[in-house]
Design a protein around this motif. Structure first.
Motif, PDB file in Angstrom:
ATOM      1  N   GLU A  26      -8.456  -9.062 -51.395  1.00 18.29           N
ATOM      2  CA  GLU A  26      -7.780  -9.328 -52.570  1.00 18.29           C
ATOM      3  C   GLU A  26      -8.664  -9.392 -53.647  1.00 18.29           C
ATOM      4  OE1 GLU A  26      -5.666 -12.972 -53.331  1.00 18.29           O
ATOM      5  OE2 GLU A  26      -3.918 -11.800 -53.477  1.00 18.29           O
ATOM      6  N   TYR A  27      -8.639  -8.835 -54.878  1.00 17.53           N
ATOM      7  CA  TYR A  27      -9.630  -8.518 -55.644  1.00 17.53           C
ATOM      8  C   TYR A  27      -8.975  -9.035 -57.313  1.00 17.53           C
ATOM      9  CZ  TYR A  27     -12.491  -5.426 -53.033  1.00 17.53           C
ATOM     10  OH  TYR A  27     -13.425  -4.570 -52.074  1.00 17.53           O
ATOM     11  N   THR A  28     -10.098  -9.600 -58.069  1.00 16.62           N
ATOM     12  CA  THR A  28      -9.726  -9.785 -59.043  1.00 16.62           C
ATOM     13  C   THR A  28     -10.307  -8.829 -60.162  1.00 16.62           C
ATOM     14  OG1 THR A  28     -11.712 -11.444 -59.547  1.00 16.62           O
ATOM     15  CG2 THR A  28      -9.068 -12.310 -58.956  1.00 16.62           C
ATOM     16  N   VAL A  29     -10.019  -8.685 -61.494  1.00 13.39           N
ATOM     17  CA  VAL A  29     -10.600  -7.674 -62.405  1.00 13.39           C
ATOM     18  C   VAL A  29     -12.201  -7.861 -62.610  1.00 13.39           C
ATOM     19  CG1 VAL A  29     -10.301  -6.266 -64.276  1.00 13.39           C
ATOM     20  CG2 VAL A  29      -8.477  -6.998 -63.410  1.00 13.39           C
ATOM     21  N   PRO A  30     -13.001  -7.207 -62.118  1.00 16.57           N
ATOM     22  CA  PRO A  30     -14.482  -7.380 -62.342  1.00 16.57           C
ATOM     23  C   PRO A  30     -14.893  -7.234 -63.821  1.00 16.57           C
ATOM     24  CG  PRO A  30     -14.153  -6.270 -60.432  1.00 16.57           C
ATOM     25  CD  PRO A  30     -12.943  -6.138 -61.057  1.00 16.57           C
ATOM     26  N   GLN A  31     -15.952  -8.051 -64.220  1.00 14.99           N
ATOM     27  CA  GLN A  31     -16.297  -7.843 -65.642  1.00 14.99           C
ATOM     28  C   GLN A  31     -17.800  -7.829 -65.543  1.00 14.99           C
ATOM     29  OE1 GLN A  31     -13.882  -7.760 -67.742  1.00 14.99           O
ATOM     30  NE2 GLN A  31     -12.285  -8.690 -66.486  1.00 14.99           N
ATOM     31  N   ARG A  32     -18.536  -8.190 -64.485  1.00 16.27           N
ATOM     32  CA  ARG A  32     -20.015  -8.006 -64.508  1.00 16.27           C
ATOM     33  C   ARG A  32     -20.579  -7.182 -63.125  1.00 16.27           C
ATOM     34  NH1 ARG A  32     -23.343 -10.929 -67.826  1.00 16.27           N
ATOM     35  NH2 ARG A  32     -24.859 -11.172 -66.228  1.00 16.27           N
ATOM     36  N   ALA A  33     -20.097  -5.809 -62.930  1.00 16.04           N
ATOM     37  CA  ALA A  33     -20.111  -5.293 -61.673  1.00 16.04           C
ATOM     38  C   ALA A  33     -21.811  -4.888 -61.684  1.00 16.04           C
ATOM     39  CB  ALA A  33     -19.306  -3.888 -61.701  1.00 16.04           C
ATOM     40  N   VAL A  34     -22.293  -4.974 -60.684  1.00 18.32           N
ATOM     41  CA  VAL A  34     -23.755  -4.526 -60.224  1.00 18.32           C
ATOM     42  C   VAL A  34     -23.477  -3.147 -59.171  1.00 18.32           C
ATOM     43  CG1 VAL A  34     -25.769  -4.999 -59.123  1.00 18.32           C
ATOM     44  CG2 VAL A  34     -24.907  -6.666 -60.679  1.00 18.32           C
ATOM     45  N   VAL A  35     -24.335  -1.973 -59.678  1.00 22.93           N
ATOM     46  CA  VAL A  35     -24.081  -0.970 -58.978  1.00 22.93           C
ATOM     47  C   VAL A  35     -25.150  -0.390 -58.212  1.00 22.93           C
ATOM     48  CG1 VAL A  35     -21.774  -0.169 -59.927  1.00 22.93           C
ATOM     49  CG2 VAL A  35     -23.963   0.387 -61.201  1.00 22.93           C
ATOM     50  N   TYR A  36     -25.082  -0.066 -57.026  1.00 24.20           N
ATOM     51  CA  TYR A  36     -26.392   0.524 -56.352  1.00 24.20           C
ATOM     52  C   TYR A  36     -26.381   1.907 -56.249  1.00 24.20           C
ATOM     53  CZ  TYR A  36     -29.924   1.240 -52.816  1.00 24.20           C
ATOM     54  OH  TYR A  36     -31.111   1.540 -52.195  1.00 24.20           O
TER      55      TYR A  36
END
Length: 335
Positions: free
Chosen positions: A50-60
């Protein structure tokens, strides 16, 4: 199966509320019925989460960033981690989006980095970003209240929750799942349809007859490292009208023997270009290596250079396919 819920921390709740104000300015047009505290259940490999809407994603790496940028979600990306193998982000179709977010590190992904960045989502692949040995796994991030998303292409050997897809289907699945997490399902569907259309157009133009035998050379001198059956280059080669000579190896990237390369007698060799390992150096090695100097592809100088970000799971797989398909059509016409 009951979906796993990542516990919300006070930090993530505050960021989610603040992020709601920024949505319209950041290009991520969340559906009106989807607020920052909305929840959706999406597969993380074979596990329902279950996810909430992310606001500070870090991508690799580029593939992770590109998937979010292709969906118009740069406003939800805090920063990116880009090891030296990746080409300069200035060469990306989404160079402007990279400019809007923070460059965090040119090192491998690690737990301290994402914690310091106050990430509320980390996007990476299993064993290509997430790693047991380096102590950054989805399970560990769950305990920290940090959500995680794994590329479906990398899930086939994820411990406990494996999931198997052909590489390009994995790309489409990722875009669909990310679209659901961020509330942009319609946009994701449009992007996927566009990519499928481009792939179909390539297949329709593929040369007839026996598929061209293709070997991908990644690296290695004592033992060559190559693309096996579970990574995008295998689909790139297949859709373009060729066959990866190591497609039957049930792995992502794998070490093989020079003897096996010689036995496969490739007619074309794809060179995977890293920013820190130029393609010409690899071509020179194959031309001078006693095991490969007499290969049909080497003798005929049939080399195709595939960009690193066209080879790892991401939207630029489609660009790589179109370029390689054009190369194979020219090869077939002159061969």
């Amino acid at each position: 199966m009951t979906p796993k819920t990542v516990p919300a921390t006070p930090r993530s709740v505050v960021l989610a509320v603040a992020g709601a104000f920024l949505l319209s300015a950041c290009g991520a047009q969340i559906d009106e019925t989807t607020g920052p505290d909305s929840r959706s259940t999406v597969q993380r490999c074979g596990e329902a989460v279950e996810y909430t809407v992310p606001q500070r994603a870090v991508v690799y790496e580029g593939g992770s960033a590109d998937k979010l940028f292709a969906l118009g979600l740069a406003g939800h990306v805090h920063g990116y981690v880009m090891p030296p193998a990746n080409p300069p982000v200035s060469q990306s179709p989404w160079a402007a989006d990279y400019e809007r977010v923070e460059f965090l590190s040119d090192d491998l992904l690690n737990r301290e980095l994402v914690a310091d960045a106050q990430a509320d989502l980390v996007v990476a692949g299993w064993n290509s970003g997430f790693s047991d040995t380096r102590g950054i796994t989805p399970e560990i991030l769950d305990t920290l209240g940090i959500q995680s998303f794994m590329h479906a292409e990398s899930c086939f050997n994820y411990p406990g929750f494996p999931e198997r897809h052909t590489p390009f289907e994995g790309l489409y699945i990722d875009l669909e799942r990310l679209g659901k997490i961020f509330g942009v399902e319609g946009r994701a569907a449009d992007v996927i349809a566009g990519y499928r259309k481009r792939v179909t157009e390539v297949q329709q133009k593929a040369p007839s007859g026996e598929p061209v035998r293709v070997f991908l050379y990644d690296s290695g001198t004592d033992q060559p490292f190559t693309a096996a059956g579970q990574v995008p280059p295998t689909d790139i080669i297949r859709f373009a009208g060729g066959v990866n000579v190591f497609a039957d190896v049930d792995a992502r990237w794998a070490g093989v023997s020079w003897e096996a390369v010689v036995e496969s007698a490739p007619e074309v060799i794809v060179i995977l270009e890293y920013r820190d390992a130029p393609a010409q150096e690899k071509i020179d090695l194959l031309k001078n290596h006693p095991a490969t100097a007499s290969l049909p592809a080497v003798v005929s100088d049939n080399f195709f250079v595939l960009d690193y970000n066209e080879a790892i799971s991401g939207p630029r797989n489609i660009d790589g396919l179109e370029k390689f398909a054009e190369y194979l059509r020219d090869y077939a016409a002159t061969g």
